[in-house]
Design a protein around this motif. Structure first.
Motif, PDB file in Angstrom:
ATOM      1  N   ASP A  72      -7.312  -1.187   1.816  1.00 41.92           N
ATOM      2  CA  ASP A  72      -6.312  -2.171   2.236  1.00 41.92           C
ATOM      3  C   ASP A  72      -5.055  -2.005   1.367  1.00 41.92           C
ATOM      4  OD1 ASP A  72      -5.131  -4.279   3.568  1.00 41.92           O
ATOM      5  OD2 ASP A  72      -6.078  -5.812   2.313  1.00 41.92           O
ATOM      6  N   PRO A  73      -4.343  -0.869   1.539  1.00 33.45           N
ATOM      7  CA  PRO A  73      -3.191  -0.588   0.680  1.00 33.45           C
ATOM      8  C   PRO A  73      -1.986  -1.465   1.008  1.00 33.45           C
ATOM      9  CG  PRO A  73      -3.400   1.104   2.354  1.00 33.45           C
ATOM     10  CD  PRO A  73      -4.592   0.193   2.509  1.00 33.45           C
ATOM     11  N   ALA A  74      -1.128  -1.619   0.022  1.00 33.21           N
ATOM     12  CA  ALA A  74       0.122  -2.345   0.206  1.00 33.21           C
ATOM     13  C   ALA A  74       1.087  -1.490   1.014  1.00 33.21           C
ATOM     14  CB  ALA A  74       0.722  -2.683  -1.153  1.00 33.21           C
ATOM     15  N   ALA A  75       2.109  -2.123   1.520  1.00 35.20           N
ATOM     16  CA  ALA A  75       3.138  -1.414   2.286  1.00 35.20           C
ATOM     17  C   ALA A  75       4.166  -0.799   1.342  1.00 35.20           C
ATOM     18  CB  ALA A  75       3.827  -2.382   3.245  1.00 35.20           C
ATOM     19  N   VAL A  76       4.894   0.175   1.845  1.00 35.63           N
ATOM     20  CA  VAL A  76       5.999   0.762   1.086  1.00 35.63           C
ATOM     21  C   VAL A  76       6.954  -0.360   0.694  1.00 35.63           C
ATOM     22  CG1 VAL A  76       8.014   2.280   1.262  1.00 35.63           C
ATOM     23  CG2 VAL A  76       5.819   3.018   2.190  1.00 35.63           C
ATOM     24  N   GLY A  77       7.374  -0.363  -0.564  1.00 40.46           N
ATOM     25  CA  GLY A  77       8.302  -1.384  -1.049  1.00 40.46           C
ATOM     26  C   GLY A  77       7.629  -2.565  -1.709  1.00 40.46           C
ATOM     27  N   GLU A  78       6.312  -2.677  -1.608  1.00 41.43           N
ATOM     28  CA  GLU A  78       5.592  -3.750  -2.288  1.00 41.43           C
ATOM     29  C   GLU A  78       5.091  -3.237  -3.627  1.00 41.43           C
ATOM     30  OE1 GLU A  78       3.738  -6.678   0.982  1.00 41.43           O
ATOM     31  OE2 GLU A  78       2.719  -4.737   0.855  1.00 41.43           O
ATOM     32  N   ARG A  79       5.087  -4.106  -4.621  1.00 38.12           N
ATOM     33  CA  ARG A  79       4.657  -3.738  -5.972  1.00 38.12           C
ATOM     34  C   ARG A  79       3.163  -3.922  -6.111  1.00 38.12           C
ATOM     35  NH1 ARG A  79       7.948  -6.045 -11.163  1.00 38.12           N
ATOM     36  NH2 ARG A  79       7.729  -4.212 -12.448  1.00 38.12           N
ATOM     37  N   VAL A  80       2.490  -2.877  -6.592  1.00 40.92           N
ATOM     38  CA  VAL A  80       1.042  -2.925  -6.798  1.00 40.92           C
ATOM     39  C   VAL A  80       0.740  -2.633  -8.258  1.00 40.92           C
ATOM     40  CG1 VAL A  80       0.555  -2.223  -4.425  1.00 40.92           C
ATOM     41  CG2 VAL A  80       0.705  -0.489  -6.202  1.00 40.92           C
ATOM     42  N   GLY A  81      -0.459  -2.987  -8.694  1.00 40.43           N
ATOM     43  CA  GLY A  81      -0.788  -2.720 -10.083  1.00 40.43           C
ATOM     44  C   GLY A  81      -2.244  -2.926 -10.407  1.00 40.43           C
ATOM     45  N   ALA A  82      -2.617  -2.376 -11.570  1.00 42.49           N
ATOM     46  CA  ALA A  82      -3.970  -2.537 -12.115  1.00 42.49           C
ATOM     47  C   ALA A  82      -3.942  -2.101 -13.572  1.00 42.49           C
ATOM     48  CB  ALA A  82      -4.974  -1.699 -11.335  1.00 42.49           C
ATOM     49  N   ASP A  83      -4.658  -2.814 -14.418  1.00 44.11           N
ATOM     50  CA  ASP A  83      -4.822  -2.454 -15.826  1.00 44.11           C
ATOM     51  C   ASP A  83      -3.496  -2.221 -16.559  1.00 44.11           C
ATOM     52  OD1 ASP A  83      -7.609  -2.555 -15.495  1.00 44.11           O
ATOM     53  OD2 ASP A  83      -7.644  -0.466 -14.805  1.00 44.11           O
ATOM     54  N   GLY A  84      -2.498  -3.069 -16.321  1.00 40.26           N
ATOM     55  CA  GLY A  84      -1.223  -2.964 -17.032  1.00 40.26           C
ATOM     56  C   GLY A  84      -0.283  -1.905 -16.490  1.00 40.26           C
ATOM     57  N   LEU A  85      -0.652  -1.240 -15.414  1.00 34.03           N
ATOM     58  CA  LEU A  85       0.206  -0.241 -14.779  1.00 34.03           C
ATOM     59  C   LEU A  85       0.629  -0.768 -13.415  1.00 34.03           C
ATOM     60  CD1 LEU A  85      -1.947   2.948 -15.445  1.00 34.03           C
ATOM     61  CD2 LEU A  85      -0.122   2.029 -16.866  1.00 34.03           C
ATOM     62  N   GLN A  86       1.891  -0.538 -13.063  1.00 27.65           N
ATOM     63  CA  GLN A  86       2.382  -0.992 -11.767  1.00 27.65           C
ATOM     64  C   GLN A  86       3.255   0.093 -11.154  1.00 27.65           C
ATOM     65  OE1 GLN A  86       4.367  -4.758 -12.220  1.00 27.65           O
ATOM     66  NE2 GLN A  86       2.668  -5.632 -13.357  1.00 27.65           N
ATOM     67  N   LEU A  87       3.313   0.096  -9.833  1.00 27.43           N
ATOM     68  CA  LEU A  87       4.223   1.000  -9.144  1.00 27.43           C
ATOM     69  C   LEU A  87       4.670   0.386  -7.833  1.00 27.43           C
ATOM     70  CD1 LEU A  87       2.919   2.695  -6.505  1.00 27.43           C
ATOM     71  CD2 LEU A  87       1.748   3.885  -8.311  1.00 27.43           C
ATOM     72  N   GLU A  88       5.791   0.901  -7.350  1.00 31.13           N
ATOM     73  CA  GLU A  88       6.323   0.509  -6.052  1.00 31.13           C
ATOM     74  C   GLU A  88       6.793   1.776  -5.366  1.00 31.13           C
ATOM     75  OE1 GLU A  88      10.178  -1.877  -4.325  1.00 31.13           O
ATOM     76  OE2 GLU A  88       9.295  -2.565  -6.196  1.00 31.13           O
ATOM     77  N   VAL A  89       6.193   2.100  -4.239  1.00 31.94           N
ATOM     78  CA  VAL A  89       6.584   3.289  -3.497  1.00 31.94           C
ATOM     79  C   VAL A  89       7.892   3.005  -2.771  1.00 31.94           C
ATOM     80  CG1 VAL A  89       5.949   4.860  -1.616  1.00 31.94           C
ATOM     81  CG2 VAL A  89       4.201   4.056  -3.215  1.00 31.94           C
ATOM     82  N   TRP A  90       8.875   3.872  -2.995  1.00 29.03           N
ATOM     83  CA  TRP A  90      10.144   3.751  -2.278  1.00 29.03           C
ATOM     84  C   TRP A  90      10.107   4.557  -1.002  1.00 29.03           C
ATOM     85  CZ3 TRP A  90      14.224   4.568  -6.704  1.00 29.03           C
ATOM     86  CH2 TRP A  90      14.140   3.501  -7.582  1.00 29.03           C
ATOM     87  N   SER A  91       9.536   5.748  -1.097  1.00 28.29           N
ATOM     88  CA  SER A  91       9.428   6.589   0.094  1.00 28.29           C
ATOM     89  C   SER A  91       8.425   7.695  -0.154  1.00 28.29           C
ATOM     90  CB  SER A  91      10.784   7.194   0.454  1.00 28.29           C
ATOM     91  OG  SER A  91      11.206   8.106  -0.547  1.00 28.29           O
ATOM     92  N   GLY A  92       7.945   8.238   0.919  1.00 31.54           N
ATOM     93  CA  GLY A  92       7.033   9.365   0.838  1.00 31.54           C
ATOM     94  C   GLY A  92       7.445  10.421   1.843  1.00 31.54           C
ATOM     95  N   ILE A  93       7.182  11.654   1.509  1.00 31.55           N
ATOM     96  CA  ILE A  93       7.499  12.761   2.410  1.00 31.55           C
ATOM     97  C   ILE A  93       6.198  13.501   2.679  1.00 31.55           C
ATOM     98  CG2 ILE A  93       8.909  14.820   2.762  1.00 31.55           C
ATOM     99  CD1 ILE A  93      10.729  13.693   0.475  1.00 31.55           C
TER     100      ILE A  93
END
Length: 173
Positions: A48-69
């Motif tokens: 159940d992944p987040a959508a592009v542009g939403e901030r996700v995280g676990a164990d003190g690490l976070q990321l937000e995908v801007w785009s994928g190719i």
């Protein structure tokens, strides 16, 4: 006519100075306060992944995908040709850490496939990742992954912040 233009310009200049003075004069009872923006980390997983542009995280690490190719034929220009039977897939992301002493290489996200749960794509940077990241500061990274041709499907590729089943995002909208 010239004196009228000069008078109008003088009046505009004086008005501009007065407005600038008002805008830069601090209020006596207002104290500056450092505020942090509201951060909303979305619950997510591989299934159940987040959508592009939403901030996700676990164990003190976070990321937000801007785009994928998917696939990214241009990545070969920066990284060389991928191994036989694979294609480059690229993710442009913003990343944050909560702990000191971590570099981009330390927090490289993992690419997974919902079509094959044994696949774990190793991130290959397209930039220097040895810079130490400051906590709660956004860093932009471009990560590429050599993905088996049979798994290069935008609807099944998911990027995650770590080894677990949380902090995952889709690569494409």
């Amino acid at each position: 006519m010239r004196s009228r233009s000069t008078a109008v310009l003088s009046l505009l200049a004086v008005s501009g100075l007065l407005l600038a003075g008002c805008a830069s004069t601090p209020s006596s009872d207002a104290t500056p306060e450092k505020t942090t923006p509201a951060v909303s980390v979305v619950d997510s997983s591989i299934t159940d992944p987040a959508a592009v542009g939403e901030r996700v995280g676990a164990d003190g690490l976070q990321l937000e995908v801007w785009s994928g190719i998917v696939p990214d034929e241009a990545a070969a220009g920066a990284l060389g040709d991928p191994d036989e039977g694979t294609q480059w897939v690229t993710a442009n992301v913003a990343q944050w850490v909560s702990d000191k002493g971590l570099t981009g290489a330390d927090v490289a996200p993992v690419l997974r496939s919902t079509a094959d749960d044994s696949f774990e794509g190793v991130a290959v940077p397209q930039q220097n990742v040895d810079v130490e990241m400051k906590p709660d500061t956004s860093y932009t990274y471009v990560w590429s992954y050599a993905v088996p041709e049979a798994l290069v499907d935008p609807s099944t590729l998911v990027i995650c912040v770590g080894d677990g089943d949380e902090g995952c995002s889709t690569l494409t909208k």
